[in-house]
Design a protein around this motif. Structure first.
Motif, PDB file in Angstrom:
ATOM      1  N   GLN A  53       0.854  -1.194   0.000  1.00 25.02           N
ATOM      2  CA  GLN A  53       0.000   0.000   0.000  1.00 25.02           C
ATOM      3  C   GLN A  53       0.885   1.236   0.000  1.00 25.02           C
ATOM      4  O   GLN A  53       2.002   1.219   0.505  1.00 25.02           O
ATOM      5  N   MET A  54       0.372   2.318  -0.589  1.00 23.20           N
ATOM      6  CA  MET A  54       1.062   3.602  -0.515  1.00 23.20           C
ATOM      7  C   MET A  54       0.585   4.326   0.735  1.00 23.20           C
ATOM      8  O   MET A  54      -0.618   4.415   0.997  1.00 23.20           O
ATOM      9  N   LEU A  55       1.540   4.824   1.497  1.00 21.22           N
ATOM     10  CA  LEU A  55       1.242   5.451   2.784  1.00 21.22           C
ATOM     11  C   LEU A  55       1.660   6.913   2.757  1.00 21.22           C
ATOM     12  O   LEU A  55       2.803   7.235   2.432  1.00 21.22           O
ATOM     13  N   ALA A  56       0.724   7.808   3.075  1.00 23.93           N
ATOM     14  CA  ALA A  56       1.017   9.233   3.199  1.00 23.93           C
ATOM     15  C   ALA A  56       0.299   9.767   4.430  1.00 23.93           C
ATOM     16  O   ALA A  56      -0.787   9.319   4.778  1.00 23.93           O
ATOM     17  N   SER A  57       0.915  10.714   5.080  1.00 25.22           N
ATOM     18  CA  SER A  57       0.326  11.315   6.266  1.00 25.22           C
ATOM     19  C   SER A  57      -0.803  12.266   5.905  1.00 25.22           C
ATOM     20  O   SER A  57      -0.807  12.871   4.836  1.00 25.22           O
ATOM     21  N   ALA A  58      -1.769  12.407   6.816  1.00 26.24           N
ATOM     22  CA  ALA A  58      -2.821  13.403   6.657  1.00 26.24           C
ATOM     23  C   ALA A  58      -2.482  14.681   7.418  1.00 26.24           C
ATOM     24  O   ALA A  58      -3.311  15.585   7.516  1.00 26.24           O
ATOM     25  N   LEU A  59      -1.259  14.751   7.947  1.00 34.75           N
ATOM     26  CA  LEU A  59      -0.806  15.932   8.671  1.00 34.75           C
ATOM     27  C   LEU A  59       0.513  16.425   8.075  1.00 34.75           C
ATOM     28  O   LEU A  59       1.348  15.613   7.659  1.00 34.75           O
ATOM     29  N   PRO A  60       0.728  17.739   8.040  1.00 38.24           N
ATOM     30  CA  PRO A  60       1.963  18.281   7.459  1.00 38.24           C
ATOM     31  C   PRO A  60       3.124  18.242   8.451  1.00 38.24           C
ATOM     32  O   PRO A  60       3.648  19.277   8.878  1.00 38.24           O
ATOM     33  N   VAL A  61       3.527  17.029   8.825  1.00 40.54           N
ATOM     34  CA  VAL A  61       4.640  16.850   9.755  1.00 40.54           C
ATOM     35  C   VAL A  61       5.569  15.756   9.235  1.00 40.54           C
ATOM     36  O   VAL A  61       5.147  14.865   8.491  1.00 40.54           O
ATOM     37  N   GLU A  62       6.823  15.811   9.636  1.00 43.42           N
ATOM     38  CA  GLU A  62       7.759  14.749   9.322  1.00 43.42           C
ATOM     39  C   GLU A  62       7.436  13.508  10.156  1.00 43.42           C
ATOM     40  O   GLU A  62       6.951  13.619  11.282  1.00 43.42           O
ATOM     41  N   ILE A  63       7.705  12.328   9.582  1.00 48.09           N
ATOM     42  CA  ILE A  63       7.424  11.083  10.296  1.00 48.09           C
ATOM     43  C   ILE A  63       8.703  10.251  10.361  1.00 48.09           C
ATOM     44  O   ILE A  63       9.112   9.643   9.365  1.00 48.09           O
ATOM     45  N   PRO A  64       9.377  10.212  11.517  1.00 47.36           N
ATOM     46  CA  PRO A  64      10.556   9.356  11.650  1.00 47.36           C
ATOM     47  C   PRO A  64      10.139   7.895  11.777  1.00 47.36           C
ATOM     48  O   PRO A  64       9.128   7.580  12.411  1.00 47.36           O
ATOM     49  N   LEU A  65      10.928   7.011  11.166  1.00 45.74           N
ATOM     50  CA  LEU A  65      10.625   5.587  11.312  1.00 45.74           C
ATOM     51  C   LEU A  65      10.884   5.108  12.739  1.00 45.74           C
ATOM     52  O   LEU A  65      10.177   4.224  13.232  1.00 45.74           O
ATOM     53  N   ASN A  66      11.883   5.684  13.378  1.00 44.14           N
ATOM     54  CA  ASN A  66      12.177   5.353  14.770  1.00 44.14           C
ATOM     55  C   ASN A  66      12.140   6.634  15.597  1.00 44.14           C
ATOM     56  O   ASN A  66      13.171   7.271  15.827  1.00 44.14           O
ATOM     57  N   PRO A  67      10.947   7.049  16.008  1.00 43.59           N
ATOM     58  CA  PRO A  67      10.802   8.335  16.697  1.00 43.59           C
ATOM     59  C   PRO A  67      11.471   8.331  18.071  1.00 43.59           C
ATOM     60  O   PRO A  67      11.595   7.292  18.722  1.00 43.59           O
TER      61      PRO A  67
END
Length: 212
Positions: free
Chosen positions: A129-143
């Motif tokens: 699946q293609m995954l995109a955020s619904a929020l304008p923020v960066e998404i770290p894989l390991n936050p």
């Protein structure tokens, strides 16, 4: 096929700017409509020096398979779909992932709209699946904090993103972390406005992103 997310209200206008690579780019709809609508037209979402024949391809998952809705830019008309119908008649949901194809050139693109309030949760499907955020923020894989939480993923699940050479870099899930290379902890951060491929062995895992 709209992404699952939990969010309420939206009255903050925002934007982000990207520069496309020549050819295909993996992007995402990170804003709602300017009036807070959950769906937005590409004609309202994207501003840039597009040319006749530029394309947007929206990945639509149907069971274990995927297809694309194709939008084409026509000079003087903007983004169209099908046999030239305006994209205004086929808006897309916030959180939708898409390909943006600007052949043979870079294009500076502004993505604009209203910012969704509330946290966002993506519920993974089984398979690709293609995954995109619904929020304008960066998404770290390991936050490093609880602003982004990956829950329920299994060893062997993968995230793939397009690199500058047109191929894919891959991070695999192992022992509760996203890894890269020879098992090192991944430092990958999904930029604002970008999307990635998520390959999940089972349905039900979640990605939760807190609204700052």
């Amino acid at each position: 096929n709209a992404p699952l997310f939990a969010a309420v209200e939206s009255d903050i206008v925002g934007y982000t700017t990207i520069t496309t690579n020549p050819g295909f780019n993996m992007q995402g709809v990170v804003f709602q409509g300017l009036e807070g609508e959950a769906e937005v037209s590409f004609n309202d979402l994207l501003i840039g020096e597009f040319r006749d024949g530029d394309q947007i391809q929206v990945y639509v998952q149907d069971g274990s398979m995927g297809t694309y809705d194709v939008y084409t830019f026509l000079d003087g008309r903007g983004w169209t779909i099908g046999r030239g119908s305006s994209a205004d008649d086929s808006p897309v949901h916030v959180g939708t992932a898409f390909w943006l194809n600007t052949p043979n050139r870079e294009v500076k693109v502004t993505i604009k709209g209203s910012v969704t309030r509330g946290d966002w949760v993506y519920l993974a499907k089984k398979g690709t699946q293609m995954l995109a955020s619904a929020l304008p923020v960066e998404i770290p894989l390991n936050p490093k904090d609880s602003s982004v939480v990956w829950t329920g993923f299994h060893d062997g699940d993968q995230i793939q993103w397009l690199n500058e050479l047109g191929g894919y870099d891959t991070s695999s899930y192992k022992d509760g972390q996203w890894t890269s290379g020879r098992g090192a902890i991944s430092t990958k951060v999904i930029p604002v406005g970008s999307s990635v491929w998520l390959i999940a062995g089972e349905a039900g895992a979640t990605l939760k992103v807190k609204n700052p």
